[in-house]
Design an enzyme around this catalytic site. Structure first.
Site, PDB file in Angstrom:
ATOM      1  N   ILE A   3       7.080 -11.666 -54.179  1.00 43.72           N
ATOM      2  CA  ILE A   3       7.418 -12.228 -52.867  1.00 43.72           C
ATOM      3  C   ILE A   3       6.936 -13.668 -52.766  1.00 43.72           C
ATOM      4  O   ILE A   3       6.890 -14.243 -51.684  1.00 43.72           O
ATOM      5  CB  ILE A   3       6.766 -11.383 -51.742  1.00 43.72           C
ATOM      6  N   ASP A   4       6.567 -14.263 -53.944  1.00 43.88           N
ATOM      7  CA  ASP A   4       5.830 -15.531 -53.920  1.00 43.88           C
ATOM      8  C   ASP A   4       6.688 -16.783 -54.056  1.00 43.88           C
ATOM      9  O   ASP A   4       6.153 -17.902 -54.042  1.00 43.88           O
ATOM     10  CB  ASP A   4       4.750 -15.512 -55.018  1.00 43.88           C
TER      11      ASP A   4
ATOM     12  N   PHE B 110      -1.344  -7.121 -55.610  1.00 39.68           N
ATOM     13  CA  PHE B 110      -1.821  -6.363 -54.439  1.00 39.68           C
ATOM     14  C   PHE B 110      -2.145  -4.917 -54.758  1.00 39.68           C
ATOM     15  O   PHE B 110      -3.016  -4.319 -54.166  1.00 39.68           O
ATOM     16  CB  PHE B 110      -0.761  -6.392 -53.328  1.00 39.68           C
ATOM     17  N   ARG B 111      -1.396  -4.357 -55.721  1.00 38.69           N
ATOM     18  CA  ARG B 111      -1.543  -2.925 -55.982  1.00 38.69           C
ATOM     19  C   ARG B 111      -2.612  -2.603 -57.019  1.00 38.69           C
ATOM     20  O   ARG B 111      -2.949  -1.455 -57.220  1.00 38.69           O
ATOM     21  CB  ARG B 111      -0.217  -2.340 -56.480  1.00 38.69           C
TER      22      ARG B 111
ATOM     23  N   CYS C 288      10.857 -14.152 -31.217  1.00 44.24           N
ATOM     24  CA  CYS C 288      11.985 -15.057 -31.477  1.00 44.24           C
ATOM     25  C   CYS C 288      12.448 -15.719 -30.170  1.00 44.24           C
ATOM     26  O   CYS C 288      12.805 -15.012 -29.222  1.00 44.24           O
ATOM     27  CB  CYS C 288      13.123 -14.247 -32.094  1.00 44.24           C
TER      28      CYS C 288
ATOM     29  N   CYS D  79      13.470 -13.313 -37.845  1.00 47.49           N
ATOM     30  CA  CYS D  79      13.504 -12.424 -36.683  1.00 47.49           C
ATOM     31  C   CYS D  79      14.106 -11.095 -37.122  1.00 47.49           C
ATOM     32  O   CYS D  79      15.151 -11.063 -37.773  1.00 47.49           O
ATOM     33  CB  CYS D  79      14.353 -13.045 -35.574  1.00 47.49           C
TER      34      CYS D  79
ATOM     35  N   ALA E  38       4.355  -8.340 -60.607  1.00 43.15           N
ATOM     36  CA  ALA E  38       3.160  -9.130 -60.289  1.00 43.15           C
ATOM     37  C   ALA E  38       2.536  -9.806 -61.508  1.00 43.15           C
ATOM     38  O   ALA E  38       1.964 -10.891 -61.396  1.00 43.15           O
ATOM     39  CB  ALA E  38       2.124  -8.234 -59.615  1.00 43.15           C
TER      40      ALA E  38
ATOM     41  N   HIS F 239      11.740  -7.126 -52.846  1.00 42.51           N
ATOM     42  CA  HIS F 239      10.717  -6.927 -51.818  1.00 42.51           C
ATOM     43  C   HIS F 239      10.634  -8.096 -50.850  1.00 42.51           C
ATOM     44  O   HIS F 239       9.658  -8.237 -50.118  1.00 42.51           O
ATOM     45  CB  HIS F 239       9.350  -6.679 -52.471  1.00 42.51           C
TER      46      HIS F 239
ATOM     47  N   ASP G 207      -0.628 -10.795 -72.884  1.00 39.09           N
ATOM     48  CA  ASP G 207      -0.617 -11.699 -71.752  1.00 39.09           C
ATOM     49  C   ASP G 207       0.774 -12.334 -71.640  1.00 39.09           C
ATOM     50  O   ASP G 207       1.331 -12.811 -72.640  1.00 39.09           O
ATOM     51  CB  ASP G 207      -1.677 -12.783 -71.975  1.00 39.09           C
TER      52      ASP G 207
END
Ligand SMILES: [Zn+2]
Length: 253
Positions: A108-109, A40-41, A159, A134, A29, A126, A242
């Site tokens: 996942i981006d 998210f975490r 689906c 589907c 991330a 992920h 950074d």
């Protein structure tokens, strides 16, 4: 070793990159936070506000499927406007120079693809939240297609081809890891001579297995992360900085 000054650390990283034949980046991330994608975490992250919807709950309940899509569309402004950051662009530059065959990511981006990696050169552990599939027949659906139907009646569409549930192409809690992606990630890690762990806390399985695998196969290990990780002691170089700032010197276009 933990670099005590950032400038010399980046010089050391440059020397390792120069000497490497096959560089294997593993990203989390932290590489996407400068792009506006939330971690998210992290404390205050989405998953500390909302309990994540586990895979079994998604499958068991139409209400959970609708809630899952409601949350996804609530984040669409962030995902759809995000552009690759300096870390993504640096890795894409090294990919073009032939040093990086593929990137392994927990993200996942879709930002590695946008930065210039072909989809087949991004190994997603992920999955990917920028499209849907589907669960039964794996047909791909675009989010706009899902959204149009969801907004019409507030229900998650099934689906049309087989009646299966349509879900973002991510790996949810409780869902099996993608076998092919895992196998490719392990093979690539074993083949590399420089493993770069970038912006990952290396806590969540399977992330935690990769630094050890890389070291076991004789690769140099670099950990670039704002916070300490459990693997800093075995790393050849630790840079606590950074990510965009540390990697921008490697952007070649
Ligand atoms: Zn289907």
């Amino acid at each position: 070793m933990i670099a005590d000054n950032q400038e010399s650390a980046i010089d050391n990283l440059g020397a390792l990159i120069e000497a490497a034949r096959v560089i294997v980046p593993f990203t989390g991330a932290g590489i996407s936070t400068e792009c506006g994608i939330p971690d998210f975490r992290s404390p205050g992250g989405l998953w500390t506000t909302y309990q994540p919807i586990a895979f079994d709950e998604f499958k068991a309940s139409a209400a959970m499927r609708a809630e899952s899509w409601r949350r996804r569309f609530a984040m669409e402004a962030q995902f759809s406007t995000a552009r690759p950051g300096r870390g993504h662009r640096a890795l894409a530059s090294l990919h073009r120079q032939g040093k990086i065959p593929a990137v392994i990511t927990q993200n996942i981006d879709n930002l590695h693809q946008v930065s210039g990696f072909a989809p087949e050169d991004v190994i997603e552990l992920h999955g990917n939240t920028t499209y849907a599939t589907c669960l039964d027949c794996a047909t791909r659906y675009e989010l706009a297609w899902v959204r149009e139907r969801f907004e019409a009646d507030g229900r998650a569409p099934n689906c049309p081809a087989c009646g299966g549930y349509v879900k973002t192409a991510t790996i949810s809690f409780g869902q099996a890891m993608p076998e092919q992606a895992m196998r490719r990630a392990e093979e690539l890690t074993a083949a590399g001579d420089l493993f770069l762990a970038i912006g990952s806390s290396l806590v969540v399985w399977p992330a935690a297995g990769f630094p050890l695998l890389a070291k076991r196969h004789g690769a140099r290990l670099v950990i670039l992360n704002r916070e300490p990780t459990d693997f800093d002691a075995i790393a050849d170089l630790v840079i606590r900085a950074d990510i965009g700032t540390a990697l921008e010197v490697f952007i070649a276009f």
